[in-house]
Design a protein around this motif. Structure first.
Motif, mmCIF file in Angstrom:
data_model
loop_
_atom_site.group_PDB
_atom_site.id
_atom_site.type_symbol
_atom_site.label_atom_id
_atom_site.label_comp_id
_atom_site.label_asym_id
_atom_site.label_seq_id
_atom_site.Cartn_x
_atom_site.Cartn_y
_atom_site.Cartn_z
ATOM 1 N N GLY A 29 62.227 83.833 39.481
ATOM 2 C CA GLY A 29 63.535 84.095 38.899
ATOM 3 C C GLY A 29 64.158 82.830 38.362
ATOM 4 N N ILE A 30 65.373 82.972 37.827
ATOM 5 C CA ILE A 30 66.085 81.823 37.274
ATOM 6 C C ILE A 30 67.584 81.998 37.495
ATOM 7 N N ILE A 31 68.276 80.901 37.727
ATOM 8 C CA ILE A 31 69.742 80.880 37.772
ATOM 9 C C ILE A 31 70.195 79.979 36.630
ATOM 10 N N TYR A 32 71.095 80.487 35.793
ATOM 11 C CA TYR A 32 71.557 79.688 34.660
ATOM 12 C C TYR A 32 73.080 79.741 34.565
ATOM 13 N N GLY A 33 73.636 78.941 33.652
ATOM 14 C CA GLY A 33 75.083 78.890 33.450
ATOM 15 C C GLY A 33 75.734 77.803 34.283
ATOM 16 N N SER A 34 76.776 77.165 33.730
ATOM 17 C CA SER A 34 77.543 76.123 34.438
ATOM 18 C C SER A 34 76.643 75.031 35.005
ATOM 19 N N ASP A 36 72.588 72.946 34.823
ATOM 20 C CA ASP A 36 71.163 73.095 34.498
ATOM 21 C C ASP A 36 70.612 74.400 35.068
ATOM 22 N N ALA A 37 69.681 74.979 34.317
ATOM 23 C CA ALA A 37 68.998 76.180 34.814
ATOM 24 C C ALA A 37 68.077 75.788 35.966
ATOM 25 N N GLN A 38 68.006 76.664 36.975
ATOM 26 C CA GLN A 38 67.173 76.414 38.154
ATOM 27 C C GLN A 38 66.195 77.561 38.343
ATOM 28 N N THR A 39 64.905 77.271 38.318
ATOM 29 C CA THR A 39 63.910 78.310 38.599
ATOM 30 C C THR A 39 63.820 78.508 40.107
ATOM 31 N N ILE A 40 63.675 79.762 40.512
ATOM 32 C CA ILE A 40 63.708 80.108 41.934
ATOM 33 C C ILE A 40 62.611 81.112 42.282
ATOM 34 N N ALA A 41 62.394 81.286 43.575
ATOM 35 C CA ALA A 41 61.493 82.313 44.101
ATOM 36 C C ALA A 41 62.272 83.135 45.127
ATOM 37 N N LEU A 42 62.068 84.457 45.087
ATOM 38 C CA LEU A 42 62.800 85.384 45.955
ATOM 39 C C LEU A 42 61.819 86.268 46.702
ATOM 40 N N ASP A 90 66.917 87.470 36.577
ATOM 41 C CA ASP A 90 67.812 86.456 36.014
ATOM 42 C C ASP A 90 69.187 86.581 36.659
ATOM 43 N N PHE A 91 69.747 85.447 37.061
ATOM 44 C CA PHE A 91 71.089 85.403 37.636
ATOM 45 C C PHE A 91 71.943 84.397 36.869
ATOM 46 N N GLN A 92 73.242 84.665 36.805
ATOM 47 C CA GLN A 92 74.178 83.753 36.155
ATOM 48 C C GLN A 92 75.179 83.234 37.179
ATOM 49 N N ARG A 93 75.383 81.923 37.203
ATOM 50 C CA ARG A 93 76.387 81.341 38.097
ATOM 51 C C ARG A 93 77.775 81.820 37.693
#
Length: 202
Positions: A29-34, A36-42, A90-93
């Motif tokens: 997955g990824i977290i973006y917004g506000s 740098d984008a951060q790639t993640i694992a869930l 995909d997630f947004q801060r």
């Protein structure tokens, strides 16, 4: 209550790395917004069950990324074409000072008490089940209730008639005022009503 789940930072990139994660029961997955984008694992099982909850799609979530919690919104979910498998998320801060735009579900109430159902023998058709809203994160409702108690036979409730919580605005798409719910006369009930009227006149 805010929904919370865990994630870990993902360093390896690419298709091969994503396949290895999925084989290990995880979701890339990824977290973006506000920032740098951060790639993640869930964890696949945890997120698969959370995705079945209505509130997971329409509320501010708390993601625990390696022990650091941050508020996010779910923005996109990619599913396998035929397996019950989540491929990517995909997630947004969320910034408490910035308005967010999100689809919120509609909950229909008091339909059985409406004149359309009690007196008119109608069925109530729910034409829209969610609406786009804009508001500050602190004002985001889990759902918007649609009160059907005053709906008469042949009548409709439009988007403009929805009772919105304070600080919440509708996001319009195109022109017009879409119908949210309408009372539809059942053919059998209409025929019985006409027959009863005819007998009364005779």
């Amino acid at each position: 209550m805010q929904i919370q789940f865990k994630a870990t930072k993902r360093v390896e990139q690419g298709t091969g790395a994503s396949r290895r994660l999925r084989r290990a029961g995880q979701i890339p997955g990824i977290i973006y917004g506000s920032g740098d984008a951060q790639t993640i694992a869930l964890d696949h099982n945890e997120l698969y069950h959370l995705l079945r909850k209505e509130a997971f799609h329409a509320s501010i979530l708390s993601i625990d990324l390696d022990g650091v919690k941050q508020p996010v919104l779910l923005r996109d979910t990619q599913w396998h074409p035929f397996r019950q498998q989540v491929l990517h998320m995909d997630f947004q801060r969320v910034d408490a000072s910035q308005k967010i735009h999100l689809k919120v579900p509609l909950h229909f109430a008091n339909g059985d008490a409406s004149p359309a159902v009690k007196l008119g023998g109608c069925l109530i058709s729910h034409t829209i089940t969610e609406v786009d809203v804009q508001c500050l994160p602190g004002n985001l409702p889990e759902f918007i209730q649609v009160d059907l108690s005053g709906l008469g036979a042949g009548e409709s409730i439009h988007v403009s008639q929805l009772a919105l919580p304070a600080g919440v605005e509708l996001v319009a798409h195109g022109e017009g005022d879409p119908v949210v719910a309408t009372a539809v006369t059942v053919k059998g009930a209409a025929a019985e009503e006409e027959s009863a009227e005819g007998e009364a006149a005779a």
